[in-house]
Scaffold this motif. Structure first.
Motif, mmCIF file in Angstrom:
data_model
loop_
_atom_site.group_PDB
_atom_site.id
_atom_site.type_symbol
_atom_site.label_atom_id
_atom_site.label_comp_id
_atom_site.label_asym_id
_atom_site.label_seq_id
_atom_site.Cartn_x
_atom_site.Cartn_y
_atom_site.Cartn_z
ATOM 1 N N PRO A 92 11.175 -10.653 0.884
ATOM 2 C CA PRO A 92 10.985 -10.263 -0.523
ATOM 3 C C PRO A 92 9.625 -10.666 -1.086
ATOM 4 N N THR A 93 8.634 -10.909 -0.202
ATOM 5 C CA THR A 93 7.341 -11.384 -0.710
ATOM 6 C C THR A 93 6.738 -10.423 -1.735
ATOM 7 N N LEU A 94 6.737 -9.133 -1.395
ATOM 8 C CA LEU A 94 6.077 -8.154 -2.267
ATOM 9 C C LEU A 94 6.772 -8.069 -3.622
ATOM 10 N N GLU A 95 8.082 -8.025 -3.566
ATOM 11 C CA GLU A 95 8.866 -7.941 -4.794
ATOM 12 C C GLU A 95 8.592 -9.144 -5.686
ATOM 13 N N THR A 147 -0.774 -4.442 -3.101
ATOM 14 C CA THR A 147 0.570 -3.902 -3.298
ATOM 15 C C THR A 147 1.259 -4.549 -4.488
ATOM 16 N N CYS A 148 1.189 -5.868 -4.558
ATOM 17 C CA CYS A 148 1.856 -6.563 -5.669
ATOM 18 C C CYS A 148 1.260 -6.145 -7.014
ATOM 19 N N LEU A 149 -0.055 -5.986 -7.049
ATOM 20 C CA LEU A 149 -0.669 -5.633 -8.326
ATOM 21 C C LEU A 149 -0.324 -4.178 -8.715
ATOM 22 N N THR A 162 9.593 0.834 -6.784
ATOM 23 C CA THR A 162 10.752 0.054 -6.343
ATOM 24 C C THR A 162 10.338 -0.856 -5.201
ATOM 25 N N THR A 163 11.256 -1.708 -4.819
ATOM 26 C CA THR A 163 10.984 -2.593 -3.681
ATOM 27 C C THR A 163 10.628 -1.790 -2.446
ATOM 28 N N SER A 164 11.344 -0.703 -2.218
ATOM 29 C CA SER A 164 11.027 0.046 -0.994
ATOM 30 C C SER A 164 9.711 0.806 -1.137
ATOM 31 N N ASP A 165 9.350 1.201 -2.353
ATOM 32 C CA ASP A 165 8.009 1.776 -2.561
ATOM 33 C C ASP A 165 6.937 0.762 -2.163
ATOM 34 N N LEU A 166 7.149 -0.488 -2.581
ATOM 35 C CA LEU A 166 6.159 -1.531 -2.284
ATOM 36 C C LEU A 166 5.985 -1.673 -0.781
ATOM 37 N N THR A 167 7.079 -1.695 -0.072
ATOM 38 C CA THR A 167 6.999 -1.861 1.381
ATOM 39 C C THR A 167 6.253 -0.689 2.017
ATOM 40 N N GLU A 168 6.524 0.501 1.511
ATOM 41 C CA GLU A 168 5.852 1.676 2.056
ATOM 42 C C GLU A 168 4.344 1.622 1.817
ATOM 43 N N ILE A 169 3.963 1.288 0.585
ATOM 44 C CA ILE A 169 2.526 1.163 0.287
ATOM 45 C C ILE A 169 1.904 0.089 1.164
ATOM 46 N N TYR A 170 2.605 -1.051 1.277
ATOM 47 C CA TYR A 170 2.073 -2.176 2.026
ATOM 48 C C TYR A 170 1.826 -1.817 3.489
ATOM 49 N N SER A 224 -15.595 -3.886 16.175
ATOM 50 C CA SER A 224 -14.476 -4.825 16.170
ATOM 51 C C SER A 224 -13.236 -4.118 15.673
ATOM 52 N N GLY A 225 -12.082 -4.608 16.104
ATOM 53 C CA GLY A 225 -10.849 -4.195 15.445
ATOM 54 C C GLY A 225 -10.873 -4.677 14.004
ATOM 55 N N THR A 226 -10.095 -4.036 13.146
ATOM 56 C CA THR A 226 -10.003 -4.491 11.754
ATOM 57 C C THR A 226 -8.560 -4.845 11.434
ATOM 58 N N MET A 227 -8.395 -5.814 10.521
ATOM 59 C CA MET A 227 -7.048 -6.302 10.223
ATOM 60 C C MET A 227 -6.994 -6.889 8.825
ATOM 61 N N HIS A 228 -5.883 -6.680 8.159
ATOM 62 C CA HIS A 228 -5.622 -7.404 6.919
ATOM 63 C C HIS A 228 -5.102 -8.784 7.294
ATOM 64 N N ALA A 229 -6.010 -9.613 7.836
ATOM 65 C CA ALA A 229 -5.629 -10.929 8.322
ATOM 66 C C ALA A 229 -5.701 -11.973 7.235
ATOM 67 N N CYS A 230 -5.969 -11.526 6.017
ATOM 68 C CA CYS A 230 -6.004 -12.485 4.913
ATOM 69 C C CYS A 230 -5.058 -12.051 3.802
ATOM 70 N N GLY A 231 -4.275 -10.987 4.060
ATOM 71 C CA GLY A 231 -3.228 -10.622 3.114
ATOM 72 C C GLY A 231 -3.669 -9.875 1.881
ATOM 73 N N HIS A 232 -4.868 -9.325 1.868
ATOM 74 C CA HIS A 232 -5.297 -8.598 0.680
ATOM 75 C C HIS A 232 -4.436 -7.350 0.466
ATOM 76 N N ASP A 233 -3.810 -6.849 1.536
ATOM 77 C CA ASP A 233 -2.874 -5.730 1.377
ATOM 78 C C ASP A 233 -1.668 -6.152 0.540
ATOM 79 N N VAL A 234 -1.259 -7.402 0.706
ATOM 80 C CA VAL A 234 -0.180 -7.927 -0.138
ATOM 81 C C VAL A 234 -0.629 -7.938 -1.602
ATOM 82 N N HIS A 235 -1.869 -8.401 -1.800
ATOM 83 C CA HIS A 235 -2.353 -8.528 -3.188
ATOM 84 C C HIS A 235 -2.437 -7.164 -3.878
#
Lengths: 425, 425, 425, 425
Positions: free
Chosen positions: D407-410, D111-113, D5-13, D98-109
């Motif tokens: 709603p980006t993930l959805e 999650t969406c997939l 669900t949408t909220s599942d996506l947010t949680e994973i993200y 160094s600190g690490t970050m999803h600064a390129c949005g691969h976490d979005v990718h």
């Protein structure tokens, strides 16, 4: 009345080439032009915008077609070794003594337009309307067209034209023309930057503020404007064309002067680049502890130039027809189309102001003027303006710039004739 | 025969100051000098080393004492605003039109030596021997003394001197003289560096090799020679006194010229610095992808200058006596000794070659020529040559360089007279 | 109780060399020192100024003589290839993981002082008074002496000393010592400069403010401080010892850090140089359009160091005597004097603060520790500190720095013993 | 089986966002992905190309459609201040913590997939064929796709796909997608440049070759590559993303490292730029008198990426339909088209290699993920990749990069579903 022959054109051209004149000092050139035009029956207006000359030839009813050539040479010392190379010198507005050279081919433009004017005058049966042959000063500093307009150009000659046509010689094979519809050339801004240090003895820099180091640091930093502040798809050029400071090894001078040239295709990029230059110039003065703020003065400003799409299409067809008819004669590289369309170039032109000032269409093309052999195996799609060129072909403004007079002049004259006649019924 | 008065000195000085002449072009100055010397009975040799003038006055048995002044001015546009400021101009050997100025005080030197020559000629009873008043060209380019020697100087005037004496005006209070025994001034080398790029249109840098950027990068890198390759105790100066490239904003020029001046105190440091400059110039050309190697030409070379310690001690006593006698008159800053001894200066002088060529002692001092008020509260120990100075006091070679004529000229003439007489019995 | 033998010294030295510890982290070293001192009967004070150790040994009436050694190593990855080379690593205060190395010879200093302490303890009949063996932390960051003083050093050990003695190993032949009376070492200031840009994607610099370019421009400009703002006779050094920005090729980072080290001999030059650095750092941030002002933080500050002239003369005689007695053994280059006197060096030391804090004389010399053969034909007068060196001899702080343990350690111990005994009756 | 669900996506993200993993270290991410895919009945291949995961779900006859997401984060220290911001750290291959970050949005990718995979698995009645959900490592270093291919990707999963689809989140309004048919992204090359100096003490630069100055001069000179050697219409980017030299203010280090990133659109420009970088790096080492030649190593190399024109047209219609259906919900800026087509961007992607390796079409689009309000009044035609952005919108790779999860993930999940279904009958 007899039209100029091919050999007349060559004679006029080599004479003009030997005696280039800087912007607004085209007195000798203007005199030659005016005398010729008068001889062919043109109504001649001299001194328009300083040294501009306009010949008007009425021939019955019909549209008014303006053909434009620019007349000024450059402060470049010629190094072509041609038998008709210039050995003239002049003092630039910045007080520098320099050789002068038609390193941008304006001598070609003047010659071709004289050829076209003579031929149209000699064949009034082929056209109807009003022919305006305009010889503009000071294209190189970006203000000649504007100065002619401000000096009452269209009032003096009885009204505006219906179309403005013209051409610029460029490193392309003879027999090839480039015509870019829509946006075609960049906006250009030239700046004079004066940096203030404090002079003194070369052995005691600690008692001075060294303007040579200040200027060098500024030049290095300015490279970052295009490299860091302009996107890869935005396109801009920042050139420091001159840097002058000092007279002697053992004296630290009091100031330095930079002449900076900026090319942009987009108004917001132009603002960003000019702002970055100002920011850097001021900060580098501060980094040196300059005793006075730098001065930044605008010394030239060209608008971007655009060809009217519809009018370009019409003229393209005419140019292509003429060139294809000549293909046998001129031995151009077989595979190249007669009229190509390069992407917008970083070069600049003020011809557009003659059209935009009165809201009429402009069609301005680039005339190939080099031996086609020099371009053998060269991908013309990369010949973006004056950039990537085959070995041995010097770009505009180079001391080695050297179009071949024949058949370039003949072809250039014919293209103007036919493009004009196409409009004049 | 009458000796020059104080007001004569001022008159001569202001005339010379108005008309500075560049190295080897001191025709007017030499003419004035020769005419005066002849009037006082000197045997005058003109045209020695180009424009050099030597007056010889025999007066019985005794040593031969050479007093030396240098005559050349500088390509600096005067900005002092003095009523007698120079407005003359000249073209430098590099073809640059420039204002000219006695920005190094050679007009003071000529005037003081004329004063001393006239007074010694008018008082032959006070001395015995041979007085040689030598007026040298081209000190600023480091070659005037050498050129006179190569032109047969000592043969022409009947033999070498027994001692060489001279002085240089400097930003010190009037009434104060600096005399540094032993090594006193730096070796100086001047280089002309020509960088070769490939010119073209300002809008298409990709078709060129930009010499302005090449020159700027070279200047920035040259800062590292002193900053990184010379030890804190070694001392050296690398000055780019001139950078010239291009004439116009929208043309990328084909070359750039740097004039570089180097000061060193030690032969091995000199070699290291000159080597580093060559290395950097060549590498920066390579970094730009230059189409031709750079050229580095030596245009001037001064040896380091050293005063003879023993002779200096002897002259120091004479100078101190004269100055202390004058202290009341000249209102010098009370607490400062009359003769100080600063550390070796980064400035250079070719006077030493007149002595070393024939192995005789040199004594060369710095003559204070500024209002003592300007130095109130200033620590003279820091007045290292032309470096750290009080506000309002411009160093040698500055367009604001302005010694006060009185009583500087009078004092300078007297110091030469007494230093000479001390040697001439 | 037995004094340390030559082979004991070598053993201690190689162990210390293997395990260098950074400033204020000299826990292992301090432990070894404290244990040894206790074994020889010293009253031991640990943890003075963090990791400092002081051993006090009373032996009747007489003066209090302080012998000082410094203990800290450097974040340099050793490249000597010696069998006892360090392979340790540590994290610097700036968070950088680095190899550690005794690249400045503090292991020599600790070993020699342990040797001297053991020998003086073992021969109480040769002296009278109080011996203070002080092992200081954090000399490399300039604050160890100050921190010990602030931590109540002289209160803790029953009062101030009458004299402070010490030595530093340096690239000179074994058997040669340098002792410069009067001003001997430079003031040193270390700065941390943080430059703020705006980070982003490497493909879109136009959306960022690039701190790498900002830092590079700053470094280039800083070269001009020594090259243009310090006179040839003033002497100064500005070193950017570290530049760190970014982690990855395709990310433009948000900031850059420079670590800058400044050496000066004169307070006014120091002010001028620090002011110029600040001016340049701020202006270069402005030139980049930085979103936030740069930060400049002082991270270390050494005073200039001067040896007491009278006390130096006294100790010089002692050192010369010891060295000449050893000349046969150590096979030093015959012609070199045993004790030389180099000009003031650009290196810095905080040992002086232990003396100036209580107004007592300091004598601090440099101990030669290299094979004399390496210096064959080398002019030691040019061995100004760590500058010009023979091929194959690495300067202090180099990853190749490698004094020869024998007979350097033995000689260093003996010099301390004799210099102390000279004072202790 | 239930779709996410949408909220599942947010949680994973938010979980993925908290724990970014650098290239080839995506172990935790890969584990989560594999477990989920298995739960939905996919045939799961782990460890493909190191940490890559591929889920294959057969569903009758039909084409094979590959949906691709990339998994790796970046060595950027997150500065968003988000409640789910990363506080993780890691050591880069260059040894930097160094600190690490999803600064390129691969976490979005990712999650969406996952969302799309679950929904397609839950609705087998809507499609027919084979779904391949590919989770790729190491996109940021340009080699993840190539490594999976070299590791037998298509053999392992039973053959090549018929089409490759994917998306990248970008600073565009939610509800807007960019799809550039034809050439869409630049070639990218990353280089590691190691410059060799000679280390030593910060006070004696004359005994060293300073790599910090060498590096700074190199960086300044590299600005000239784009500014002077690339035409205004050619487009290129040269970024020095990291410069690292030295650890301490008073030690001159022995070497410096630059990480350089190059973006080009044309093969000949790429060659020219890489050649110029090599030329400059070598010359700047020579200018410093480097004791060893610099090293230049390629550390990443992306091909240029092009979308298949025909396949893009087909998918564009699908995306536009989905987005327009959602327009009410997502409150996107009314006037903006749902699918725009920006000019080719300087960013790079290796997704194309998954398609070109087997000659099948690629369609890869940019997913808007920012609050449309932030783009009010902003001309999206200027949103060229990650360049010119509205205030407050941080580009990819910035420490402030922050797409809005809903709603980006959805939307991202739905676009993948529909684009896949369109192909799967």
């Amino acid at each position: 009345m007899t039209a100029l022959t091919t050999s007349d054109l060559t004679e006029i051209y080599t004479d003009l080439h030997r005696h280039p004149e800087l912007a607004y000092a085209e007195h000798r050139t203007a005199g030659i032009v005016a005398e010729r035009l008068r001889g062919w029956g043109f109504d001649v207006h001299e001194g328009v915008g300083g040294t501009g000359v306009v010949g008007v030839l009425g021939n019955g009813e019909g549209p008014r077609v303006l053909l434009r050539a620019d007349m000024d040479g450059l402060p470049v010392t010629e190094a072509t070794g041609l038998p008709y190379a210039s050995t003239d010198t002049a003092t630039t507005p910045d007080g520098v003594e320099s050789g002068t050279m038609h390193a941008c081919g304006h001598d070609v433009h003047v010659t071709c337009l004289l050829g076209a004017a003579s031929r149209l005058a000699a064949a009034p049966e082929t056209w109807s309307g009003t022919l305006i042959a305009l010889f503009q000063p000071a294209e190189e500093v970006g203000s000649g067209a504007r100065t002619m307009l401000a000096d009452g150009l269209y009032d003096r000659i009885g009204g505006a034209p219906d179309v403005v046509l013209g051409q610029h010689v460029m490193p392309l094979p003879v027999g090839v023309v480039n015509l870019t519809a829509g946006p075609a050339m960049a906006a250009a801004d030239s700046l004079r930057v004066t940096l203030h240090g404090r002079g003194g003895h070369g052995s005691s820099p600690e008692a001075t503020v060294d303007p040579v180091v200040m200027a060098a640091a500024t030049v290095m930093r300015l490279q970052g404007v295009v490299a860091r502040e302009v996107g890869a798809n935005e396109g801009a050029v920042v050139t420091v064309g001159a840097l002058r400071s000092g007279t002697q090894a053992n004296i630290i001078p009091a100031s330095a002067e930079l002449l900076v040239n900026v090319r942009t295709f987009d108004a917001s990029v132009r603002e960003r680049v000019l702002g970055a230059i100002r920011r850097i110039v001021e900060a580098e003065s501060a980094a040196s502890g300059a005793p006075a703020a730098p001065e930044i003065e605008s010394i030239a400003s060209f608008s971007a130039m655009a060809n009217d799409p519809e009018a370009s299409e019409r003229t393209r067809a005419v140019l292509a027809r003429v060139l294809e008819e000549q293909r046998g004669t001129i031995e151009s590289a077989g595979g190249v189309p007669a009229v190509i369309s390069l992407p917008p170039a970083a070069g600049s032109e003020d011809v557009g102001e003659l059209a935009t000032a009165v809201g009429v269409p402009l069609v301005y093309w680039n005339l190939g003027g080099w031996d086609p052999q020099a371009f053998a195996g060269f991908d013309l799609a990369h010949a973006s303006g004056m950039g990537d060129l085959p070995a041995g072909v010097a770009p505009n403004h180079s001391p080695f710039f050297a179009p071949v007079p024949e058949p370039t002049l003949e072809l250039g004259a014919e293209l103007l004739v036919e493009a004009a006649v196409d409009r004049l019924r």
